[in-house]
Design an enzyme around this catalytic site. Structure first.
Site, PDB file in Angstrom:
ATOM      1  N   GLY A  79       5.150   7.610   1.661  1.00 60.26           N
ATOM      2  CA  GLY A  79       5.931   6.505   1.111  1.00 60.26           C
ATOM      3  C   GLY A  79       5.119   5.239   0.954  1.00 60.26           C
ATOM      4  O   GLY A  79       3.892   5.253   1.053  1.00 60.26           O
ATOM      5  N   GLU A  80       5.858   4.165   0.712  1.00 60.92           N
ATOM      6  CA  GLU A  80       5.186   2.899   0.436  1.00 60.92           C
ATOM      7  C   GLU A  80       5.397   1.897   1.564  1.00 60.92           C
ATOM      8  O   GLU A  80       6.348   1.985   2.321  1.00 60.92           O
ATOM      9  CB  GLU A  80       5.759   2.301  -0.853  1.00 60.92           C
ATOM     10  CG  GLU A  80       5.298   3.031  -2.088  1.00 60.92           C
ATOM     11  CD  GLU A  80       5.801   2.394  -3.376  1.00 60.92           C
ATOM     12  OE1 GLU A  80       5.106   2.538  -4.385  1.00 60.92           O
ATOM     13  OE2 GLU A  80       6.880   1.774  -3.368  1.00 60.92           O
ATOM     14  N   LYS A 127       7.489  -0.215   6.121  1.00 56.63           N
ATOM     15  CA  LYS A 127       7.061   1.114   5.680  1.00 56.63           C
ATOM     16  C   LYS A 127       8.312   1.930   5.418  1.00 56.63           C
ATOM     17  O   LYS A 127       9.206   1.974   6.269  1.00 56.63           O
ATOM     18  CB  LYS A 127       6.215   1.733   6.801  1.00 56.63           C
ATOM     19  CG  LYS A 127       5.490   2.993   6.462  1.00 56.63           C
ATOM     20  CD  LYS A 127       4.395   3.262   7.496  1.00 56.63           C
ATOM     21  CE  LYS A 127       3.771   4.609   7.365  1.00 56.63           C
ATOM     22  NZ  LYS A 127       2.625   4.780   8.266  1.00 56.63           N
ATOM     23  N   GLY A 129       0.844  -1.185   0.000  1.00 63.01           N
ATOM     24  CA  GLY A 129       0.000   0.000   0.000  1.00 63.01           C
ATOM     25  C   GLY A 129       0.875   1.227   0.000  1.00 63.01           C
ATOM     26  O   GLY A 129       2.096   1.137   0.099  1.00 63.01           O
ATOM     27  N   GLU A 130       0.226   2.364  -0.156  1.00 60.46           N
ATOM     28  CA  GLU A 130       1.019   3.582  -0.074  1.00 60.46           C
ATOM     29  C   GLU A 130       0.287   4.616   0.744  1.00 60.46           C
ATOM     30  O   GLU A 130      -0.936   4.586   0.861  1.00 60.46           O
ATOM     31  CB  GLU A 130       1.378   4.114  -1.453  1.00 60.46           C
ATOM     32  CG  GLU A 130       0.208   4.345  -2.356  1.00 60.46           C
ATOM     33  CD  GLU A 130       0.665   4.538  -3.790  1.00 60.46           C
ATOM     34  OE1 GLU A 130       1.193   5.611  -4.078  1.00 60.46           O
ATOM     35  OE2 GLU A 130       0.483   3.613  -4.592  1.00 60.46           O
ATOM     36  N   GLY A 131       1.061   5.484   1.326  1.00 61.97           N
ATOM     37  CA  GLY A 131       0.465   6.534   2.139  1.00 61.97           C
ATOM     38  C   GLY A 131       1.013   7.870   1.708  1.00 61.97           C
ATOM     39  O   GLY A 131       1.593   7.994   0.637  1.00 61.97           O
ATOM     40  N   ASP A 148      -6.970   9.091  13.843  1.00 59.11           N
ATOM     41  CA  ASP A 148      -7.327   8.925  12.426  1.00 59.11           C
ATOM     42  C   ASP A 148      -7.943   7.546  12.200  1.00 59.11           C
ATOM     43  O   ASP A 148      -7.544   6.813  11.293  1.00 59.11           O
ATOM     44  CB  ASP A 148      -6.099   9.133  11.534  1.00 59.11           C
ATOM     45  CG  ASP A 148      -6.471   9.362  10.067  1.00 59.11           C
ATOM     46  OD1 ASP A 148      -7.647   9.716   9.801  1.00 59.11           O
ATOM     47  OD2 ASP A 148      -5.604   9.188   9.196  1.00 59.11           O
TER      48      ASP A 148
HETATM   49  P1  ATP Z   1      -1.754   7.763   5.201  1.00 56.91           P
HETATM   50  O1  ATP Z   1      -1.250   8.722   6.223  1.00 56.91           O
HETATM   51  O2  ATP Z   1      -1.860   8.324   3.823  1.00 56.91           O
HETATM   52  O3  ATP Z   1      -2.973   7.037   5.649  1.00 56.91           O
HETATM   53  P2  ATP Z   1       0.630   6.281   5.756  1.00 56.91           P
HETATM   54  O4  ATP Z   1       1.782   6.834   4.982  1.00 56.91           O
HETATM   55  O5  ATP Z   1       0.601   6.618   7.190  1.00 56.91           O
HETATM   56  O6  ATP Z   1      -0.696   6.612   5.053  1.00 56.91           O
HETATM   57  P3  ATP Z   1      -0.154   3.584   6.271  1.00 56.91           P
HETATM   58  O7  ATP Z   1      -1.598   3.944   6.405  1.00 56.91           O
HETATM   59  O8  ATP Z   1       0.539   3.134   7.508  1.00 56.91           O
HETATM   60  O9  ATP Z   1       0.686   4.728   5.570  1.00 56.91           O
HETATM   61  O10 ATP Z   1      -0.002   2.462   5.160  1.00 56.91           O
HETATM   62  C1  ATP Z   1      -0.463   2.663   3.834  1.00 56.91           C
HETATM   63  C2  ATP Z   1      -1.130   1.402   3.339  1.00 56.91           C
HETATM   64  O11 ATP Z   1      -0.183   0.324   3.321  1.00 56.91           O
HETATM   65  C3  ATP Z   1      -2.277   0.884   4.204  1.00 56.91           C
HETATM   66  O12 ATP Z   1      -3.490   1.524   3.897  1.00 56.91           O
HETATM   67  C4  ATP Z   1      -2.266  -0.596   3.864  1.00 56.91           C
HETATM   68  O13 ATP Z   1      -2.910  -0.844   2.633  1.00 56.91           O
HETATM   69  C5  ATP Z   1      -0.790  -0.909   3.672  1.00 56.91           C
HETATM   70  N1  ATP Z   1      -0.197  -1.394   4.932  1.00 56.91           N
HETATM   71  C6  ATP Z   1       0.301  -0.649   5.920  1.00 56.91           C
HETATM   72  N2  ATP Z   1       0.764  -1.400   6.937  1.00 56.91           N
HETATM   73  C7  ATP Z   1       0.543  -2.680   6.592  1.00 56.91           C
HETATM   74  C8  ATP Z   1       0.777  -3.944   7.252  1.00 56.91           C
HETATM   75  N3  ATP Z   1       1.316  -3.990   8.446  1.00 56.91           N
HETATM   76  N4  ATP Z   1       0.404  -5.070   6.608  1.00 56.91           N
HETATM   77  C9  ATP Z   1      -0.177  -4.988   5.385  1.00 56.91           C
HETATM   78  N5  ATP Z   1      -0.435  -3.836   4.713  1.00 56.91           N
HETATM   79  C10 ATP Z   1      -0.076  -2.691   5.301  1.00 56.91           C
END
Ligand code: ATP
Ligand code: MG
Length: 476
Positions: free
Chosen positions: A21-22, A38, A16-18, A130
């Protein structure tokens, strides 16, 4: 790019990506243990530095069955890595059917787990800030895990509680007091968001864009217009709970204990266990079997497929429900075990760089947003592009085999998702993944695209995961 410190681990796929980053899946070459990584590039996102530091600091404090575990972190130059428990079941929104939601007993199980995780967090003095289906992940036992502590903060330290000031969260899930006051109490704000998740699970929609007086849907809720959508889709008991949880005034809002004692939270659903796997058609309890049903796919090499089912349990017994049985792959899938040994990931050793194993194999996270078509890759891409164009979506192939699609959703918010095409044995797997925006809106678009492609979809059991060689998967 494969980095030195992940030598010994196969970089399997982007999970996934946020914002910054990925998140990628790593699988240990020797023992098959899995871990999510992450990765944040601080040069491209200098604004993330403080946020990520805090995220790591808070997340490391937590250890609970309904919270994604943080194993540790590592800073390599300007790249920050966070190692997390891998959640094979994907995101909760994936289980929400647009406009209908999910069966009530399934929603109750997820909701109770969510409340259990929040109870632990609040006892630790941590507020998530969140809570939404995109940040609630599921493991291979369909256990809900709270994830993404990027906005979390400590609101109680050594018994002293503070009010919070920063407005954060995602508008449709945010509590009303955050939008009108300068300071707010942490606990009721998280509880409100849990209520919104419950509405999404029971109805497949979100009632308003934001809880402000200019939103007529929100005012209708305040006026108890329960004959309107989405409320009229909800049964009397869960609705009575929601009326207390989505209480506009935070001091009158139900506390966690009251939620846990509400009749609906305690309700025993008849045949919940047996109807569970049926109703979700392959999620949750049905997952183990279905993972192995992938092995039915003719293109999956038996030797690789056998490897897929060989994860061994942790000596500590941490891998819930796993055992050391060596049953044939077609009968038992033990799920991924969580890593016992992460030393080479977490310690700064300078080993020789490798480019990953030639024998590395793929294990995709289970998502409902994927299907097989019987057209070749070129035709599939053409068909897809036609549909995106018809819907007015803009679409680009940034990486070979991956189409990035952008559009504006019903709330006027940006929605970005990716469609990955993986060709195998004259069929193509189309895997859709949300990049940015609302999960339910993404699911709605996916459902439309899928139904418009009905004619070319391969019928039969859904193949949740695959065991294929790494060069078959684009973009890793
Ligand atoms: P945002 O702030 O945009 O929500 P972020 O950069 O904080 O995103 P996360 O929400 O932690 O990132 O992760 C992004 C995506 O990656 C998640 O929505 C999920 O699809 C995938 N992901 C994150 N952690 C895991 C995990 N432990 N196992 C499987 N998939 C994961
Ligand atoms: Mg997130």
């Amino acid at each position: 790019m494969v980095r030195e410190f992940i030598e010994g681990w196969d970089l399997i796929q982007v999970l996934g990506e946020g914002m910054f980053g990925e998140v990628k899946l790593l699988v240990n070459k020797e023992n098959g243990e899995a871990c999510a990584m992450k990765e944040i590039d601080l040069d491209s996102h200098p604004e993330a530095e403080e946020v990520v530091k805090k995220e790591i600091c808070v997340h490391k404090l937590l250890k609970h069955k309904n919270i994604v575990q943080c194993y540790g972190s590592r800073l390599e130059g300007r790249r920050q890595f966070i190692f997390l428990e891998y959640c094979l079941g994907g995101e909760l929104f994936d289980r929400i059917e647009p406009d209908s939601g999910m069966p009530e007993h399934v929603a109750q199980r997820y909701f109770n787990s969510l409340i259990c995780g929040i109870e632990y967090l609040h006892k630790k003095g941590v507020s998530h800030r969140d809570i939404k289906p995109e940040n609630l992940l599921l493991d291979d036992h369909d256990t809900l895990k709270i994830s993404d502590f990027g906005m979390a903060t400590v609101f109680r330290h050594q018994g002293v509680e503070r009010l919070l000031g920063r407005r954060c969260g995602t508008l449709p899930y945010i509590a009303p007091e955050l939008l009108v006051r300068n300071e707010y109490n942490a606990e009721p704000a998280d509880i409100w968001s849990c209520g919104m998740v419950l509405v999404a699970m029971l109805t497949g929609e979100l009632p308003w864009d934001k809880p402000t007086p200019d939103q007529k849907e929100y005012m209708n809720w305040k006026d108890q217009r329960l004959e309107l959508n989405p409320w009229k889709k909800i049964d009397h008991l869960p609705l009575s709970l929601l009326r207390k949880v989505l209480m506009p005034h935070p001091s009158r809002r139900y506390k966690l204990e009251q939620i846990q004692n509400h009749v609906w939270s305690k309700k025993k659903f008849k045949d919940a266990d047996s109807s569970f796997s049926r109703s979700l058609s392959g999620t949750g309890a049905g997952l183990k079997k279905r993972l192995c049903s992938d092995l039915d796919h003719p293109a999956v090499e038996p030797c690789v497929a056998a490897r897929q089912c060989q994860s061994q349990p942790l000596p500590t017994g941490q891998g819930e429900g796993s055992s050391s049985s060596t049953s044939p792959p077609s009968e038992v899938f033990h799920g991924f075990t969580q890593p016992a040994q992460l030393d080479n990931l977490l310690l700064s050793t300078q080993g020789g760089a490798t480019q990953g194993s030639q024998n590395s194999f793929q294990r995709l996270v289970k998502r409902m947003t994927r299907f097989w078509v019987n057209t070749d890759k070129e035709t599939t891409e053409k068909e897809l592009r036609k549909r995106f164009e018809k819907q007015g979506y803009s679409c680009k192939m940034t990486t070979p085999g991956i189409l990035t699609v952008q559009c504006i959703d019903r709330r006027g918010m940006q929605l970005v998702f990716k469609a990955t095409l993986i060709e195998m044995d004259k069929q193509v797997l189309l895997d859709f993944r949300l990049s940015r925006g609302d999960g339910i809106e993404f699911k709605r678009r996916f459902t439309n695209i899928k139904s418009s492609m009905e004619m070319i979809i391969v019928k039969g059991p859904i193949m949740w995961s695959l065991a294929i060689h790494s060069d078959a998967l684009p973009g890793v």
